[in-house]
Design an enzyme around this catalytic site. Structure first.
Site, PDB file in Angstrom:
ATOM      1  N   ASP A  47       0.895  -1.197   0.022  1.00 18.25           N
ATOM      2  CA  ASP A  47       0.065   0.041   0.055  1.00 18.25           C
ATOM      3  C   ASP A  47       0.840   1.285   0.031  1.00 18.25           C
ATOM      4  O   ASP A  47       1.611   1.447   0.913  1.00 18.25           O
ATOM      5  CB  ASP A  47      -1.007  -0.016   1.178  1.00 18.25           C
ATOM      6  CG  ASP A  47      -1.689   1.238   1.352  1.00 18.25           C
ATOM      7  OD1 ASP A  47      -2.933   1.124   0.896  1.00 18.25           O
ATOM      8  OD2 ASP A  47      -1.229   2.316   1.698  1.00 18.25           O
ATOM      9  N   TYR A  52       3.074   9.832  -0.403  1.00 14.22           N
ATOM     10  CA  TYR A  52       4.410   9.272   0.107  1.00 14.22           C
ATOM     11  C   TYR A  52       5.684   9.406  -0.484  1.00 14.22           C
ATOM     12  O   TYR A  52       6.767   9.132   0.051  1.00 14.22           O
ATOM     13  CB  TYR A  52       3.960   7.649   0.118  1.00 14.22           C
ATOM     14  CG  TYR A  52       2.724   7.301   1.103  1.00 14.22           C
ATOM     15  CD1 TYR A  52       2.012   8.274   1.736  1.00 14.22           C
ATOM     16  CD2 TYR A  52       2.505   5.885   1.214  1.00 14.22           C
ATOM     17  CE1 TYR A  52       0.963   7.895   2.321  1.00 14.22           C
ATOM     18  CE2 TYR A  52       1.097   5.700   1.552  1.00 14.22           C
ATOM     19  CZ  TYR A  52       0.197   6.511   2.270  1.00 14.22           C
ATOM     20  OH  TYR A  52      -0.773   6.171   2.872  1.00 14.22           O
ATOM     21  N   LYS A  77      -2.580   5.797  -4.343  1.00 15.03           N
ATOM     22  CA  LYS A  77      -3.592   6.822  -3.979  1.00 15.03           C
ATOM     23  C   LYS A  77      -3.185   8.182  -4.741  1.00 15.03           C
ATOM     24  O   LYS A  77      -2.214   8.642  -4.717  1.00 15.03           O
ATOM     25  CB  LYS A  77      -3.899   7.134  -2.437  1.00 15.03           C
ATOM     26  CG  LYS A  77      -3.890   5.830  -1.446  1.00 15.03           C
ATOM     27  CD  LYS A  77      -3.790   6.267  -0.057  1.00 15.03           C
ATOM     28  CE  LYS A  77      -3.621   4.795   0.792  1.00 15.03           C
ATOM     29  NZ  LYS A  77      -2.135   4.480   0.524  1.00 15.03           N
ATOM     30  N   HIS A 110      -7.117   9.970  -2.260  1.00  9.79           N
ATOM     31  CA  HIS A 110      -6.549   9.758  -0.968  1.00  9.79           C
ATOM     32  C   HIS A 110      -7.270  10.628   0.041  1.00  9.79           C
ATOM     33  O   HIS A 110      -7.383  10.492   1.383  1.00  9.79           O
ATOM     34  CB  HIS A 110      -5.218  10.265  -0.917  1.00  9.79           C
ATOM     35  CG  HIS A 110      -4.052  10.172  -0.021  1.00  9.79           C
ATOM     36  ND1 HIS A 110      -2.690   9.885  -0.096  1.00  9.79           N
ATOM     37  CD2 HIS A 110      -4.297   9.553   1.396  1.00  9.79           C
ATOM     38  CE1 HIS A 110      -2.199   9.703   1.115  1.00  9.79           C
ATOM     39  NE2 HIS A 110      -3.226   9.318   1.847  1.00  9.79           N
TER      40      HIS A 110
END
Length: 285
Positions: A47, A52, A77, A110
């Protein structure tokens, strides 16, 4: 390999119920190393997210693992800066490049801000074109969840939210149950809250099953039907986290853990505070 469980989503695909989360793993090299270690330990679900800033590390780790692409489930996301008619399609193409893959197994919005309705329709087009297999939502807990449900031609397959024994999301689960939406948990261990981790029931069960308190909580998630992906970069923790498929909690033990629910979350910003905070960050391409 561990006898892992899967959940059948509302589009008929089977998602590994347990995986590795790479939130706050800094840099592609560290991410690649964690992904390689996880895949070697039997993980089959990673994930990640544009925000990120480590999707390239995820893609590189999967490539270097030697596993066939279809053996590893990739979730990523889109950030609100990726939302918009035509804009989201471009963002998905860039995501595929960063992940170095032809398709994404599960793509989520997200955050519940910005042009999320336009982005949802673009994600539906990505499903039709084969770039994405399943689509869902992350952090949609307000009435904006219902806004998406009303406009959706493809219903969300999952909803990813904060969920742990202190905040079990029973009300949210009732809202999404009619649509067959699976719940994914972030902060599965309550942001490593010591009060939660050291609850007497977890200490008691850890001793009974020769497991750690964290492993008991992760097993509770699995038996509760939650999809879970704890983060770690340490080999021993990566191995420990997945070592939860050789035992099962009894119905009485599950019921006792369920009584810990305090409706207590650890991420407590209001919608306005979240929107103000999130607007200051735009991920790099």
């Amino acid at each position: 390999m561990n006898n892992q469980t899967t959940i059948t989503l509302n589009n008929g695909t089977k998602i590994p119920q347990f995986g590795l989360g790479v939130f706050q793993i800094e840099g592609n090299e560290a991410t690649k190393k964690a992904v390689l270690e996880a895949l070697a330990q039997g993980y089959r679900h990673i994930d990640t997210a544009h925000a990120y800033q480590n999707e390239r590390g995820v893609g590189a780790g999967i490539k270097e693992s030697g596993l066939a692409r279809e053996e590893v489930w990739i979730t990523s996301k889109l950030w609100p800066s990726d939302y918009g008619t035509a804009k989201t399609t471009i963002a998905i193409d860039k995501m595929l490049q960063r992940l170095d893959t032809d398709y994404i197994d599960l793509l989520l919005l997200h955050q519940q801000f910005g042009a999320y309705k336009e982005a949802w329709k673009e994600m539906e087009l990505a499903v039709a074109s084969g770039k994405v297999k399943a689509i869902g939502l992350s952090n949609f807990e307000s009435n904006r969840l219902e806004e998406i449900l009303q406009i959706a031609t493809i219903q969300p397959a999952v909803l990813q939210v904060e969920c742990h024994p202190y905040y079990q999301q029973s009300g949210l689960k009732k809202r999404i149950e009619p649509f067959g939406i699976a719940l994914e948990s972030w902060y599965p261990l309550g942001h490593a809250n010591e009060d939660l981790l050291n609850e007497p029931i977890f200490q008691q069960l850890a001793k009974k099953y020769a497991k750690t308190n964290a492993q008991i909580i992760l097993r509770w998630h699995i038996q509760s039907g939650n999809i879970v992906f704890p983060r770690s970069t340490k080999q021993n923790h990566i191995q420990e986290n997945i070592d939860i498929f050789d035992f099962a909690l009894s119905n009485d033990e599950m019921a006792e853990i369920n009584q810990l629910d305090q409706n207590k979350r650890f991420f407590t910003l209001s919608l306005a505070e979240q929107e103000a905070q999130l607007s200051q960050f735009i991920p790099e391409d």
